[in-house]
Design an enzyme around this catalytic site. Sequence first.
Site, PDB file in Angstrom:
ATOM      1  N   PRO A   2       0.829  -1.211   0.000  1.00  0.00           N
ATOM      2  CG  PRO A   2      -0.219  -1.200   2.082  1.00  0.00           C
ATOM      3  CD  PRO A   2       0.651  -2.016   1.207  1.00  0.00           C
ATOM      4  CD  GLU A   3       3.561   3.680  -3.863  1.00  0.00           C
ATOM      5  OE1 GLU A   3       3.635   4.922  -3.864  1.00  0.00           O
ATOM      6  OE2 GLU A   3       4.170   2.967  -4.681  1.00  0.00           O
ATOM      7  CG  HIS A  92      -2.830 -14.963   7.165  1.00  0.00           C
ATOM      8  ND1 HIS A  92      -1.702 -15.509   7.735  1.00  0.00           N
ATOM      9  CD2 HIS A  92      -3.094 -15.696   6.059  1.00  0.00           C
ATOM     10  CE1 HIS A  92      -1.297 -16.531   6.991  1.00  0.00           C
ATOM     11  NE2 HIS A  92      -2.127 -16.661   5.967  1.00  0.00           N
ATOM     12  NE  ARG A 110       5.673 -10.850   2.204  1.00  0.00           N
ATOM     13  CZ  ARG A 110       6.373 -10.269   1.243  1.00  0.00           C
ATOM     14  NH1 ARG A 110       5.744  -9.636   0.263  1.00  0.00           N
ATOM     15  NH2 ARG A 110       7.678 -10.295   1.254  1.00  0.00           N
TER      16      ARG A 110
END
Length: 272
Positions: A2-3, A92, A110
């Site tokens: 994500p930016e 997750h 992750r």
Amino acid sequence: MPELPEVETVMRGLRPALEGQTISRVTLRKAGLRTPFPADFAARLTGRRILRLTRRAKYILAELDGLETLVIHLGMSGRLTVGAGEPLPGTHDHVILAAGDAFVTFNDPRRFGLMTLVKTAGLADDPLFAGLGPEPLAAEFDAAVLAAALKGKKTPMKAALLDQKVVAGLGNIYVAEALFLAGLSPRRSAGTVKNAKPLVKAIKQVLNAAIKAGGSTLRDYRHADGELGYFQHRFKVYGRAGTPCPRQGCGGTVKRIVQSGRSTFYCPTCQK
Ligand SMILES: [Zn+2]
């Protein structure tokens, strides 16, 4: 990853669900993400009222009434989902936070994300924020500020704009897009840019366009449970190697090169 526009969209999506609400329950399904959660994390959050949500660089800040701020970073693969029904946690889903009638789930396969508490009064001096440059969309980020930051820099333009001390929150995608819009080569030595005005304008323009695209995807959490912040956005050069340059009358071809181990996309014909 994500930016800034994605993070801004996530933050705006959380606002109607969380601002002004009191956190009633926090479920931690792991001991931490990229770092352990702070001591007594769930207890310190429970019963706190969320005063306001803001964003700094790629961090979401939830200011709490107990003088602390909940800091959230999505890392590489973090996702936040908000809905009005209590979710059945998936593999997750590491944190579930209930506030008002909303449930917010932090999912991160992750686990490079971050959730922590920082004293609100000490935010600016916290190691997470102390080294950050200006916010690209703030008025204080102007041509004079950027020119001063680039002055004397021999690093390529691309690396200079990824440097979080120069400007906060820019990543690979929007640096490529902003340099294209400004007609500047990502390979050019940063210190050679004499007039930073078109570049500042381009940075703000590409970010604002993406935030607008993100905003159009937000739905009322009471009616549509959903993941926040991921949206389709068309890029001019990013990911478009081999396609004709989209600049009218250019006739060049978008090229992919590797700089500091990361992909750069640009048009060698019109970006100088
Ligand atoms: Zn071109």
